[in-house]
Design a protein around this motif. Structure first.
Motif, PDB file in Angstrom:
ATOM      1  N   GLN A  95      -1.202   7.524  -4.759  1.00 32.27           N
ATOM      2  CA  GLN A  95      -2.595   7.092  -4.632  1.00 32.27           C
ATOM      3  C   GLN A  95      -3.503   7.806  -5.631  1.00 32.27           C
ATOM      4  O   GLN A  95      -4.379   7.191  -6.253  1.00 32.27           O
ATOM      5  CB  GLN A  95      -3.092   7.362  -3.222  1.00 32.27           C
ATOM      6  CG  GLN A  95      -2.524   6.443  -2.160  1.00 32.27           C
ATOM      7  CD  GLN A  95      -3.139   6.752  -0.818  1.00 32.27           C
ATOM      8  OE1 GLN A  95      -4.355   6.768  -0.668  1.00 32.27           O
ATOM      9  NE2 GLN A  95      -2.302   7.004   0.167  1.00 32.27           N
ATOM     10  N   LYS A 103      -7.556  -3.114  -9.065  1.00 34.20           N
ATOM     11  CA  LYS A 103      -6.939  -3.514  -7.804  1.00 34.20           C
ATOM     12  C   LYS A 103      -5.426  -3.353  -7.926  1.00 34.20           C
ATOM     13  O   LYS A 103      -4.782  -3.988  -8.750  1.00 34.20           O
ATOM     14  CB  LYS A 103      -7.277  -4.976  -7.477  1.00 34.20           C
ATOM     15  CG  LYS A 103      -6.620  -5.477  -6.197  1.00 34.20           C
ATOM     16  CD  LYS A 103      -6.886  -6.956  -5.975  1.00 34.20           C
ATOM     17  CE  LYS A 103      -6.136  -7.477  -4.750  1.00 34.20           C
ATOM     18  NZ  LYS A 103      -6.324  -8.930  -4.531  1.00 34.20           N
ATOM     19  N   HIS A 105      -1.632  -2.950  -5.673  1.00 33.03           N
ATOM     20  CA  HIS A 105      -0.948  -3.156  -4.398  1.00 33.03           C
ATOM     21  C   HIS A 105       0.299  -2.289  -4.364  1.00 33.03           C
ATOM     22  O   HIS A 105       1.093  -2.285  -5.312  1.00 33.03           O
ATOM     23  CB  HIS A 105      -0.579  -4.626  -4.227  1.00 33.03           C
ATOM     24  CG  HIS A 105      -0.022  -4.950  -2.876  1.00 33.03           C
ATOM     25  ND1 HIS A 105      -0.772  -4.861  -1.723  1.00 33.03           N
ATOM     26  CD2 HIS A 105       1.221  -5.339  -2.489  1.00 33.03           C
ATOM     27  CE1 HIS A 105      -0.020  -5.205  -0.687  1.00 33.03           C
ATOM     28  NE2 HIS A 105       1.198  -5.494  -1.125  1.00 33.03           N
ATOM     29  N   SER A 151      -7.460   4.329   5.926  1.00 31.65           N
ATOM     30  CA  SER A 151      -8.148   3.328   5.101  1.00 31.65           C
ATOM     31  C   SER A 151      -7.927   3.701   3.641  1.00 31.65           C
ATOM     32  O   SER A 151      -7.993   4.878   3.270  1.00 31.65           O
ATOM     33  CB  SER A 151      -9.649   3.308   5.409  1.00 31.65           C
ATOM     34  OG  SER A 151      -9.875   2.917   6.751  1.00 31.65           O
ATOM     35  N   ASP A 153      -8.318   2.451  -0.736  1.00 31.06           N
ATOM     36  CA  ASP A 153      -8.986   1.604  -1.717  1.00 31.06           C
ATOM     37  C   ASP A 153      -8.044   0.517  -2.225  1.00 31.06           C
ATOM     38  O   ASP A 153      -8.488  -0.494  -2.760  1.00 31.06           O
ATOM     39  CB  ASP A 153      -9.479   2.446  -2.900  1.00 31.06           C
ATOM     40  CG  ASP A 153     -10.604   3.392  -2.505  1.00 31.06           C
ATOM     41  OD1 ASP A 153     -11.350   3.052  -1.572  1.00 31.06           O
ATOM     42  OD2 ASP A 153     -10.715   4.465  -3.118  1.00 31.06           O
ATOM     43  N   HIS A 154      -6.734   0.743  -2.067  1.00 31.20           N
ATOM     44  CA  HIS A 154      -5.745  -0.245  -2.498  1.00 31.20           C
ATOM     45  C   HIS A 154      -5.155  -0.956  -1.283  1.00 31.20           C
ATOM     46  O   HIS A 154      -5.319  -0.523  -0.147  1.00 31.20           O
ATOM     47  CB  HIS A 154      -4.624   0.438  -3.284  1.00 31.20           C
ATOM     48  CG  HIS A 154      -3.817   1.385  -2.444  1.00 31.20           C
ATOM     49  ND1 HIS A 154      -4.207   2.679  -2.210  1.00 31.20           N
ATOM     50  CD2 HIS A 154      -2.655   1.223  -1.754  1.00 31.20           C
ATOM     51  CE1 HIS A 154      -3.330   3.276  -1.427  1.00 31.20           C
ATOM     52  NE2 HIS A 154      -2.371   2.414  -1.131  1.00 31.20           N
ATOM     53  N   THR A 155      -4.463  -2.064  -1.516  1.00 32.59           N
ATOM     54  CA  THR A 155      -3.763  -2.765  -0.443  1.00 32.59           C
ATOM     55  C   THR A 155      -2.304  -2.290  -0.411  1.00 32.59           C
ATOM     56  O   THR A 155      -1.794  -1.749  -1.392  1.00 32.59           O
ATOM     57  CB  THR A 155      -3.805  -4.287  -0.646  1.00 32.59           C
ATOM     58  OG1 THR A 155      -3.326  -4.607  -1.953  1.00 32.59           O
ATOM     59  CG2 THR A 155      -5.235  -4.796  -0.498  1.00 32.59           C
ATOM     60  N   TRP A 156      -1.639  -2.506   0.733  1.00 31.80           N
ATOM     61  CA  TRP A 156      -0.277  -1.982   0.869  1.00 31.80           C
ATOM     62  C   TRP A 156       0.576  -2.852   1.783  1.00 31.80           C
ATOM     63  O   TRP A 156       0.068  -3.598   2.602  1.00 31.80           O
ATOM     64  CB  TRP A 156      -0.297  -0.548   1.402  1.00 31.80           C
ATOM     65  CG  TRP A 156      -0.955  -0.402   2.756  1.00 31.80           C
ATOM     66  CD1 TRP A 156      -2.288  -0.173   2.980  1.00 31.80           C
ATOM     67  CD2 TRP A 156      -0.343  -0.503   4.045  1.00 31.80           C
ATOM     68  NE1 TRP A 156      -2.539  -0.120   4.338  1.00 31.80           N
ATOM     69  CE2 TRP A 156      -1.364  -0.318   5.012  1.00 31.80           C
ATOM     70  CE3 TRP A 156       0.967  -0.736   4.483  1.00 31.80           C
ATOM     71  CZ2 TRP A 156      -1.103  -0.354   6.384  1.00 31.80           C
ATOM     72  CZ3 TRP A 156       1.222  -0.776   5.855  1.00 31.80           C
ATOM     73  CH2 TRP A 156       0.191  -0.575   6.775  1.00 31.80           C
ATOM     74  N   THR A 157       1.893  -2.709   1.610  1.00 29.77           N
ATOM     75  CA  THR A 157       2.888  -3.366   2.446  1.00 29.77           C
ATOM     76  C   THR A 157       3.986  -2.353   2.749  1.00 29.77           C
ATOM     77  O   THR A 157       4.400  -1.597   1.854  1.00 29.77           O
ATOM     78  CB  THR A 157       3.528  -4.572   1.731  1.00 29.77           C
ATOM     79  OG1 THR A 157       2.507  -5.423   1.219  1.00 29.77           O
ATOM     80  CG2 THR A 157       4.410  -5.366   2.680  1.00 29.77           C
ATOM     81  N   GLU A 208       1.960 -11.469  -1.985  1.00 33.12           N
ATOM     82  CA  GLU A 208       0.940 -10.474  -1.635  1.00 33.12           C
ATOM     83  C   GLU A 208       0.852 -10.236  -0.118  1.00 33.12           C
ATOM     84  O   GLU A 208      -0.223 -10.267   0.468  1.00 33.12           O
ATOM     85  CB  GLU A 208      -0.426 -10.875  -2.199  1.00 33.12           C
ATOM     86  CG  GLU A 208      -0.426 -10.976  -3.724  1.00 33.12           C
ATOM     87  CD  GLU A 208      -1.810 -11.292  -4.284  1.00 33.12           C
ATOM     88  OE1 GLU A 208      -2.769 -11.406  -3.489  1.00 33.12           O
ATOM     89  OE2 GLU A 208      -1.925 -11.409  -5.514  1.00 33.12           O
ATOM     90  N   GLN A 210       0.607  -8.144   3.226  1.00 35.14           N
ATOM     91  CA  GLN A 210      -0.107  -6.898   3.506  1.00 35.14           C
ATOM     92  C   GLN A 210       0.197  -6.427   4.928  1.00 35.14           C
ATOM     93  O   GLN A 210       0.280  -7.241   5.849  1.00 35.14           O
ATOM     94  CB  GLN A 210      -1.609  -7.085   3.320  1.00 35.14           C
ATOM     95  CG  GLN A 210      -2.002  -7.390   1.881  1.00 35.14           C
ATOM     96  CD  GLN A 210      -3.502  -7.413   1.666  1.00 35.14           C
ATOM     97  OE1 GLN A 210      -4.252  -6.735   2.354  1.00 35.14           O
ATOM     98  NE2 GLN A 210      -3.952  -8.193   0.696  1.00 35.14           N
ATOM     99  N   GLY A 211       0.388  -5.117   5.085  1.00 39.16           N
ATOM    100  CA  GLY A 211       0.671  -4.544   6.388  1.00 39.16           C
ATOM    101  C   GLY A 211       2.151  -4.261   6.579  1.00 39.16           C
ATOM    102  O   GLY A 211       2.921  -4.173   5.627  1.00 39.16           O
TER     103      GLY A 211
END
Length: 219
Positions: A95, A103, A105, A151, A153-157, A208, A210-211
């Motif tokens: 991170q 952006k 992921h 929380s 700033d980037h998205t994640w899986t 894409e 997420q989660g």
């Protein structure tokens, strides 16, 4: 074109993911290596891919490659007696290395030790969990909690294979996937091949996701 960095590129999962993603012309693949000679351990592909030598313990080394990456796949398999926070610490270094104005992921290959059982227990606490991989099982449970409770700033899986993860299993070109649940005992009797799990990772990248998702072989 999206730039996709694969950490753990020479591992069995990472190599198979590279093979899957090399089929997409919209992807610029970068294989993260620990040392230059590891390049010879990468899968032989028709498509050319880039390589980068990265010290995963050094944020500056990570930043040199991550700074312009659109997607990062974390397929590193930390071994032996790792600390319970080892995977969280690695995620935090990744991170810190990300470009804050871009952006990005992050897709992480999870572990079955993080599966949720009754009475707030995790699969790593079960008597049937293999003792030799207990440190990694605990670390994955800690990482999953950290991801779900924080929380970013980037998205994640975070993708979890079942307890029976078959290295030389047949590729069926299919899989089942399930969202995170409070009780995940149903997943304990499932299995999947590394090849089919890599297919799911590639789909998670291209679509894409997420989660948290649980990935098993198609029934």
């Amino acid at each position: 074109m999206q730039k996709v960095l694969v950490l753990g590129a020479t591992g069995r999962t990472g190599s198979l993911v590279i093979e899957e993603l090399s089929k997409y012309k919209s992807i610029q693949l970068v294989a993260g290596l620990r040392k230059p000679e590891d390049k010879g351990r990468l899968p032989r592909l028709k498509a050319a891919i880039e390589t980068a030598v990265i010290d995963i313990d050094d944020v500056c080394s990570l930043r040199k490659v991550l700074i312009d990456s659109d997607i990062v796949i974390q397929a590193i398999r930390l071994r032996e007696d790792i600390s319970k926070d080892a995977l969280i610490d690695l995620d935090r270094r990744i991170q810190q290395a990300l470009n804050p104005s871009k952006k990005t992921h992050l897709v992480t290959v999870g572990g079955a030790g993080s599966l949720k059982l009754a009475n707030n227990r995790r699969f790593w606490e079960d008597e049937h969990f293999p003792r030799q991989t207990l440190p990694r099982g605990i670390a994955h449970a800690k990482l999953r909690d950290y991801l779900e409770e924080s929380s970013f700033d980037h998205t994640w899986t975070y993708l979890i294979p079942p307890p029976v993860y078959i290295a030389q299993g047949v590729r069926s070109n299919s899989y089942d996937f399930y969202p995170s649940a409070q009780r995940e005992e149903f997943f304990l009797n499932k299995s999947i091949s590394y090849a089919d799990f890599a297919l799911a990772i590639a789909d998670a990248v291209m679509e894409e996701w997420q989660g948290v998702y649980l990935i098993s072989g198609k029934e």
